[in-house]
Design a protein around this motif. Structure first.
Motif, mmCIF file in Angstrom:
data_model
loop_
_atom_site.group_PDB
_atom_site.id
_atom_site.type_symbol
_atom_site.label_atom_id
_atom_site.label_comp_id
_atom_site.label_asym_id
_atom_site.label_seq_id
_atom_site.Cartn_x
_atom_site.Cartn_y
_atom_site.Cartn_z
ATOM 1 N N GLY A 1 -3.373 -34.851 43.706
ATOM 2 C CA GLY A 1 -3.110 -36.196 43.207
ATOM 3 C C GLY A 1 -4.350 -37.028 42.970
ATOM 4 O O GLY A 1 -4.244 -38.197 42.587
ATOM 5 N N GLN A 2 -5.529 -36.453 43.194
ATOM 6 C CA GLN A 2 -6.778 -37.176 43.001
ATOM 7 C C GLN A 2 -7.631 -36.469 41.948
ATOM 8 O O GLN A 2 -7.456 -35.288 41.678
ATOM 9 N N GLY A 3 -8.597 -37.200 41.401
ATOM 10 C CA GLY A 3 -9.574 -36.596 40.504
ATOM 11 C C GLY A 3 -8.970 -36.049 39.222
ATOM 12 O O GLY A 3 -7.804 -36.294 38.889
ATOM 13 N N GLY B 1 -1.054 -31.256 39.141
ATOM 14 C CA GLY B 1 -1.070 -32.159 40.276
ATOM 15 C C GLY B 1 -2.342 -32.951 40.493
ATOM 16 O O GLY B 1 -2.587 -33.431 41.610
ATOM 17 N N PHE B 2 -3.157 -33.150 39.465
ATOM 18 C CA PHE B 2 -4.333 -34.006 39.576
ATOM 19 C C PHE B 2 -3.972 -35.428 39.153
ATOM 20 O O PHE B 2 -2.883 -35.678 38.658
ATOM 21 N N ARG B 3 -4.909 -36.358 39.343
ATOM 22 C CA ARG B 3 -4.667 -37.695 38.811
ATOM 23 C C ARG B 3 -4.614 -37.640 37.291
ATOM 24 O O ARG B 3 -3.726 -38.223 36.668
ATOM 25 N N VAL C 1 -2.040 -26.244 29.752
ATOM 26 C CA VAL C 1 -0.933 -27.105 30.168
ATOM 27 C C VAL C 1 -1.403 -27.986 31.319
ATOM 28 O O VAL C 1 -1.963 -27.480 32.305
ATOM 29 N N ALA C 2 -1.190 -29.301 31.201
ATOM 30 C CA ALA C 2 -1.454 -30.238 32.292
ATOM 31 C C ALA C 2 -0.101 -30.739 32.802
ATOM 32 O O ALA C 2 0.660 -31.351 32.044
ATOM 33 N N ALA C 3 0.203 -30.464 34.056
ATOM 34 C CA ALA C 3 1.517 -30.788 34.605
ATOM 35 C C ALA C 3 1.392 -31.702 35.823
ATOM 36 O O ALA C 3 0.459 -31.581 36.611
ATOM 37 N N ARG C 4 2.342 -32.610 35.916
ATOM 38 C CA ARG C 4 2.471 -33.494 37.069
ATOM 39 C C ARG C 4 1.207 -34.299 37.350
ATOM 40 O O ARG C 4 0.833 -34.511 38.508
ATOM 41 N N SER C 5 0.553 -34.770 36.298
ATOM 42 C CA SER C 5 -0.596 -35.658 36.472
ATOM 43 C C SER C 5 -0.102 -37.034 36.906
ATOM 44 O O SER C 5 0.850 -37.566 36.332
ATOM 45 N N ARG C 6 -0.766 -37.613 37.899
ATOM 46 C CA ARG C 6 -0.348 -38.942 38.347
ATOM 47 C C ARG C 6 -0.548 -39.987 37.263
ATOM 48 O O ARG C 6 0.200 -40.963 37.186
#
Length: 273
Positions: A83-85, A111-113, A131-136
């Motif tokens: 969840g960070q960076g 799961g990154f920011r 694919v970028a998934a579940r970025s905050r």
């Protein structure tokens, strides 16, 4: 509270201490990449530690160290965040910008920011098959010139799927699914958003599928469906929207403010009004 702050400071200090330069050719050596490392040369990820753990901050930072642009081949690997960076934070990719690709299978940043962040000239040239998934926050956030985003996807971004700015960039064959705000937030000039047969898709965005701002932006073969508000929002001049299907959005299909628009062969059906 003091104890909590001290613990956080120690955590970030430890991460900084262990971060290093990495790549397939670092002063003549192949140095595997771990979480938070700075990629300074071409690299093909294989059994690198960054792909076998959950990163507390950034996945990889990119800062080319040579006289030419670097190639980062994610090679179908998955980078996981807490969840960070940023999964990939591109500071400098070399002259013309880095090529971030995945040969073979699709690579995942989870799961990154932010999934991918690239800002400034010579940061990014190509992003392909990622694919970028579940970025905050944002799945892919780029502000640069003369770059290409192709065959990539963002899923479940907390804010925008693709947040793109700059000028003279091209985005083809991408998908933004279930973005918290906009599937595509574009602010720039001379942008090509899709070509015939290689358009872009937004589904289930929390606000609008496409929010386009600037001048001389062309959109071809887009698909926008199930936005909580408008399908396509325009704010600017010299826009071309052609061959798009804008359906089942809760408010207007295509709307906005500006001048010199060219709308051709689009379909809008099942929208709220």
């Amino acid at each position: 509270m003091a104890c909590v702050l001290s613990a956080l400071a120690l955590l970030f200090y430890a991460a900084a201490v262990h971060a290093k330069l990495c790549g397939d050719y670092v002063q003549g050596q192949d140095v595997p990449c771990a979480c938070g490392d700075t990629v300074v040369s071409d690299v093909v990820l294989t059994d690198d530690p960054v792909a076998s753990t959950v990163c507390p901050g950034d996945g990889l930072v990119v800062r080319a160290g040579g006289a030419s642009a670097i190639i980062i081949d994610l090679n179908g690997m998955t980078l996981r965040g807490s969840g960070q960076g940023a999964g990939l934070w591109v500071l400098y990719g070399g002259p013309g910008g880095a090529r971030i690709v995945s040969t073979g299978q699709v690579a995942h940043l989870e799961g990154f920011r932010d999934g991918v962040v690239a800002q400034g000239s010579d940061s990014l040239h190509v992003l392909d098959n990622v694919v970028a998934a579940r970025s905050r926050r944002d799945g892919v956030r780029v502000h640069s010139t003369n770059y290409i985003v192709h065959a990539s996807q963002v899923v479940d971004s907390g804010h925008d799927g693709f947040a793109l700015g700059g000028h003279d960039f091209t985005v083809t064959a991408t998908r933004a699914l279930h973005s918290g705000r906009y599937g595509y937030f574009v602010m720039g000039m001379h942008a090509v958003m899709g070509t015939p047969g290689a358009g872009n898709t937004s589904q289930g965005s929390g606000d609008a599928g496409f929010n386009l701002n600037g001048m001389a932006v062309s959109v071809s073969d887009c698909v926008v469906t199930e936005a909580a508000k408008n399908g396509v929002q325009l704010n600017g001049m010299d826009f071309t929207i052609e061959g798009c299907a804008v359906t089942d959005n809760l408010q207007t299909g295509i709307t906005g403010a500006g001048i010199d628009w060219h709308l051709r062969n689009n379909q809008a059906a099942g929208n709220g009004y």
